[in-house]
Design an enzyme around this catalytic site. Structure first.
Site, PDB file in Angstrom:
ATOM      1  CG  ASP A   2     -21.907  28.497 -19.898  1.00  0.00           C
ATOM      2  OD1 ASP A   2     -21.404  28.722 -21.159  1.00  0.00           O
ATOM      3  OD2 ASP A   2     -21.343  28.336 -18.862  1.00  0.00           O
ATOM      4  NE  ARG A   6     -18.356  24.394 -21.360  1.00  0.00           N
ATOM      5  CZ  ARG A   6     -18.656  24.775 -19.794  1.00  0.00           C
ATOM      6  NH1 ARG A   6     -18.039  24.274 -19.315  1.00  0.00           N
ATOM      7  NH2 ARG A   6     -19.528  26.014 -20.027  1.00  0.00           N
ATOM      8  NE  ARG A  15     -18.352  28.936 -29.309  1.00  0.00           N
ATOM      9  CZ  ARG A  15     -17.954  28.767 -27.797  1.00  0.00           C
ATOM     10  NH1 ARG A  15     -17.418  27.270 -27.630  1.00  0.00           N
ATOM     11  NH2 ARG A  15     -18.637  28.804 -27.298  1.00  0.00           N
ATOM     12  CG  HIS A  19     -24.671  27.723 -30.125  1.00  0.00           C
ATOM     13  ND1 HIS A  19     -24.555  28.018 -28.702  1.00  0.00           N
ATOM     14  CD2 HIS A  19     -23.728  28.601 -30.789  1.00  0.00           C
ATOM     15  CE1 HIS A  19     -23.266  28.474 -28.449  1.00  0.00           C
ATOM     16  NE2 HIS A  19     -23.042  29.171 -29.737  1.00  0.00           N
ATOM     17  CB  SER A  47     -24.601  37.661 -21.772  1.00  0.00           C
ATOM     18  OG  SER A  47     -23.749  37.741 -22.282  1.00  0.00           O
ATOM     19  CB  SER A  48     -24.620  43.125 -22.366  1.00  0.00           C
ATOM     20  OG  SER A  48     -24.857  42.933 -21.043  1.00  0.00           O
ATOM     21  CG  LEU A 113     -43.832  29.478 -18.638  1.00  0.00           C
ATOM     22  CD1 LEU A 113     -43.497  29.003 -17.540  1.00  0.00           C
ATOM     23  CD2 LEU A 113     -42.898  28.582 -19.286  1.00  0.00           C
ATOM     24  NE  ARG A 170     -22.638  29.897 -15.753  1.00  0.00           N
ATOM     25  CZ  ARG A 170     -22.038  30.873 -16.029  1.00  0.00           C
ATOM     26  NH1 ARG A 170     -22.027  31.582 -15.289  1.00  0.00           N
ATOM     27  NH2 ARG A 170     -21.479  30.813 -17.509  1.00  0.00           N
ATOM     28  NE  ARG A 176     -17.957  32.375 -15.177  1.00  0.00           N
ATOM     29  CZ  ARG A 176     -16.607  31.966 -15.832  1.00  0.00           C
ATOM     30  NH1 ARG A 176     -16.167  31.246 -14.317  1.00  0.00           N
ATOM     31  NH2 ARG A 176     -16.472  30.972 -16.207  1.00  0.00           N
ATOM     32  CB  ILE A 177     -24.659  35.530 -11.396  1.00  0.00           C
ATOM     33  CG1 ILE A 177     -25.078  35.027 -10.123  1.00  0.00           C
ATOM     34  CG2 ILE A 177     -25.750  36.386 -11.468  1.00  0.00           C
ATOM     35  CD1 ILE A 177     -25.102  35.926  -8.654  1.00  0.00           C
ATOM     36  CD  GLU A 189     -32.453  29.275  -1.179  1.00  0.00           C
ATOM     37  OE1 GLU A 189     -31.291  28.802  -1.750  1.00  0.00           O
ATOM     38  OE2 GLU A 189     -33.125  30.230  -0.347  1.00  0.00           O
TER      39      GLU A 189
HETATM   40  C1  IPE Z   1     -24.443  28.670 -24.431  1.00  0.00           C
HETATM   41  O1  IPE Z   1     -23.430  28.140 -24.228  1.00  0.00           O
HETATM   42  C2  IPE Z   1     -24.484  29.893 -23.832  1.00  0.00           C
HETATM   43  C3  IPE Z   1     -24.537  30.771 -25.420  1.00  0.00           C
HETATM   44  C4  IPE Z   1     -24.367  32.081 -24.611  1.00  0.00           C
HETATM   45  C5  IPE Z   1     -25.306  31.188 -26.302  1.00  0.00           C
HETATM   46  P1  IPE Z   1     -21.616  28.066 -24.359  1.00  0.00           P
HETATM   47  O2  IPE Z   1     -21.663  28.976 -26.224  1.00  0.00           O
HETATM   48  O3  IPE Z   1     -21.621  29.674 -23.837  1.00  0.00           O
HETATM   49  O4  IPE Z   1     -20.654  27.116 -24.703  1.00  0.00           O
HETATM   50  P2  IPE Z   1     -19.181  27.292 -23.964  1.00  0.00           P
HETATM   51  O5  IPE Z   1     -19.408  27.565 -22.372  1.00  0.00           O
HETATM   52  O6  IPE Z   1     -18.502  27.007 -24.743  1.00  0.00           O
HETATM   53  O7  IPE Z   1     -19.531  25.562 -23.667  1.00  0.00           O
HETATM   54 MG    MG Z   2     -20.266  29.650 -22.012  1.00  0.00          MG
END
Ligand code: IPE
Ligand code: MG
Length: 222
Positions: A2, A6, A15, A19, A47-48, A113, A170, A176-177, A189
């Site tokens: 994550d 930002r 954005r 990525h 994620s979904s 791996l 994270r 959060r999860i 953990e």
């Molecule tokens: C990457 O971070 C996670 C993906 C879904 C690819 P974000 O795109 O959620 O970045 P922030 O949280 O807006 O900074």
């Molecule tokens: Mg995010």
């Protein structure tokens, strides 16, 4: 993983720039895991809930996945990495779906791996999917409803053939999860890092592993 958005915002860039930068952190993390002899790495890539982002951002992410697949699979195969995608994969464009299948087939016998990439994945989806599979198994007469317990349904979850998850990391500061592995994290953990994903490097991973090494794992015992 994550913090890409930002990270880009801090640099006054779109954005999608974040990525793209995040891909480097993916690469370095995979290489660190191979180097350290870590057996399993599961990355939450999409994620979904991420479909709800603007169409252009979703499109840019899909494009990145496609290009990364074409570019990286051979090299990962060379490292002995076994690639697996988890999630509701049928939602992806046929071209992407096909490439994912090919990457899994090509690397399936590799023993270094185990790299799992969660795409269109949600922990609740995983649980619902397991419930569906259990029901189908009952209908086929392979399982009886009375016999259902944790052990008998465990094989129906994603990653059931792999060891339990030791450590959840994270990045990006949130605690959060967010619907990642739910069933699988019961005794994991949890480690939270404020570092934004594109800046996540080997030293960050080393800190997470040191933190993990300090934990006393009791699994409910004393
Ligand atoms: C990457 O971070 C996670 C993906 C879904 C690819 P974000 O795109 O959620 O970045 P922030 O949280 O807006 O900074
Ligand atoms: Mg995010």
């Amino acid at each position: 993983m994550d913090g890409n958005g930002r990270w880009a915002k801090q640099r006054h860039r779109p954005r999608s720039f974040g990525h793209r930068a995040g891909q480097k952190a993916v690469r370095s993390t995979i290489e660190s895991c191979v180097k350290r002899g870590i057996d399993v790495l599961t990355l939450f890539a999409f994620s979904s809930e991420n479909w709800q982002r603007p169409k252009a951002e979703v499109g840019a992410l899909m494009e990145l996945f496609l290009k990364a697949l074409d570019r990286e699979v051979d090299e990962l195969h060379g490292y002995g990495v076994r690639i697996r995608f988890i999630g509701e994969l049928s939602a992806f464009a046929p071209a992407l779906h096909e490439r994912m299948q090919r990457a899994m087939d090509k690397t399936q016998a590799n023993g270094k791996l185990a790299l799992n990439i969660a795409l269109n994945y949600g922990g609740r989806w995983d649980i619902a999917n397991a419930a569906k599979e259990v029901t189908l198994a009952i209908q086929r007469g392979e399982l009886s409803a009375e016999a259902i317990d944790e052990r008998s349904i465990a094989p129906f979850f994603c990653l059931a053939d792999l060891p339990p998850v030791d450590l959840f990391i994270r990045t990006g500061g949130e605690r959060r999860i967010s619907n990642f592995l739910l069933w699988q994290l019961a005794y994991s953990e949890l480690h939270f890092s404020d570092v934004l994903w594109p800046d996540y490097d080997e030293a960050c991973l080393a800190r997470a592993l040191e933190d993990f090494a300090q934990r006393e794992r009791r699994f409910g015992k004393i």
